[in-house]
Design a protein around this motif. Structure first.
Motif, short mmCIF file in Angstrom:
data_model
loop_
_atom_site.label_atom_id
_atom_site.label_comp_id
_atom_site.label_asym_id
_atom_site.label_seq_id
_atom_site.Cartn_x
_atom_site.Cartn_y
_atom_site.Cartn_z
N SER A 31 0.87 -1.17 0.00
CA SER A 31 0.00 0.00 0.00
C SER A 31 0.91 1.22 0.00
CB SER A 31 -0.90 0.03 1.23
OG SER A 31 -1.84 -1.01 1.18
N PHE A 32 0.39 2.34 -0.49
CA PHE A 32 1.20 3.55 -0.62
C PHE A 32 0.47 4.75 -0.04
CE2 PHE A 32 2.55 0.59 -3.83
CZ PHE A 32 3.93 0.67 -3.78
N ALA A 33 1.24 5.62 0.64
CA ALA A 33 0.70 6.86 1.19
C ALA A 33 1.63 8.00 0.79
CB ALA A 33 0.60 6.77 2.70
N ALA A 37 0.04 11.53 7.44
CA ALA A 37 -1.38 11.55 7.79
C ALA A 37 -2.13 10.46 7.01
CB ALA A 37 -1.98 12.92 7.53
N GLU A 38 -1.83 10.33 5.72
CA GLU A 38 -2.44 9.26 4.92
C GLU A 38 -2.00 7.90 5.45
OE1 GLU A 38 -1.77 9.49 0.70
OE2 GLU A 38 -2.58 11.53 0.57
N GLY A 39 -0.74 7.81 5.84
CA GLY A 39 -0.21 6.55 6.37
C GLY A 39 -0.93 6.11 7.63
N ILE A 40 -1.21 7.05 8.52
CA ILE A 40 -1.94 6.74 9.75
C ILE A 40 -3.33 6.19 9.42
CG2 ILE A 40 -3.04 7.75 11.80
CD1 ILE A 40 -0.08 7.51 12.26
N GLU A 41 -4.01 6.81 8.47
CA GLU A 41 -5.35 6.35 8.08
C GLU A 41 -5.30 4.93 7.50
OE1 GLU A 41 -8.29 7.74 8.89
OE2 GLU A 41 -6.91 9.02 10.02
N MET A 60 2.48 15.64 7.31
CA MET A 60 3.04 14.96 8.48
C MET A 60 4.27 14.21 8.00
SD MET A 60 1.39 11.89 10.85
CE MET A 60 0.40 12.86 11.97
N ASP A 61 5.44 14.54 8.57
CA ASP A 61 6.67 13.89 8.11
C ASP A 61 6.86 12.52 8.79
OD1 ASP A 61 7.94 14.27 10.64
OD2 ASP A 61 8.89 16.13 9.98
N GLY A 62 7.92 11.84 8.41
CA GLY A 62 8.18 10.50 8.92
C GLY A 62 8.46 10.45 10.40
N PHE A 63 9.10 11.50 10.92
CA PHE A 63 9.34 11.56 12.36
C PHE A 63 8.02 11.67 13.12
CE2 PHE A 63 13.14 13.58 10.41
CZ PHE A 63 14.12 12.70 10.88
N GLU A 64 7.16 12.59 12.67
CA GLU A 64 5.86 12.80 13.33
C GLU A 64 4.99 11.55 13.24
OE1 GLU A 64 5.16 17.54 12.48
OE2 GLU A 64 4.96 16.14 10.81
#
Length: 125
Positions: A31-33, A37-41, A60-64
């Motif tokens: 899957s791709f984000a 923020a998309e990744g969290i969803e 939202m960056d990778g650290f966040e």
């Protein structure tokens, strides 16, 4: 047994490279984000076994995103998902920060297919 990898990267070319590499592996779905923020969803709605995470992204960056995941903002079961940082930033301070916030590993771009395979295998199997 099939494993599901989430790639979080805002660059379409990088996502395409990951897609080409990962689609050649047996028993891997992807899957791709475009950002954290998309990744969290996606994490909230799908079963993910590992995340390949860019560090510098809008929204939202990778650290966040990693901090949010480790703080259970994507659910308790996702708070332990293995995360590999994938970045062009090769500074030692960045590598250390990645580990300090709870990522499992780090690799630099451009992505080396053999290195990626070794790191993913180590964390998934």
């Amino acid at each position: 047994m099939s494993k599901h990898i989430l790639v979080v990267d805002d660059n379409p070319l990088n996502r395409m490279v990951f897609k080409v590499i990962l689609n050649n592996w047996l028993n891997i779905t992807t899957s791709f984000a475009n950002n954290g923020a998309e990744g969290i969803e996606i994490l909230k709605n799908q079963s993910i076994d590992l995340i390949l995470m860019d560090l510098q992204m809008p929204v939202m960056d990778g650290f966040e995103m990693t901090i949010a995941i480790r703080n259970q903002e994507a659910g308790l079961k996702n708070s332990f998902v293995p995360i590999i940082a994938v970045s062009t930033d090769e500074m030692e301070t960045t590598r250390q920060r990645v580990l300090d916030i709870g990522m499992n590993d780090y690799m630099s771009k451009p992505v080396d297919q053999n290195t990626l395979y070794q790191k993913v295998n180590l964390l998934l199997y």
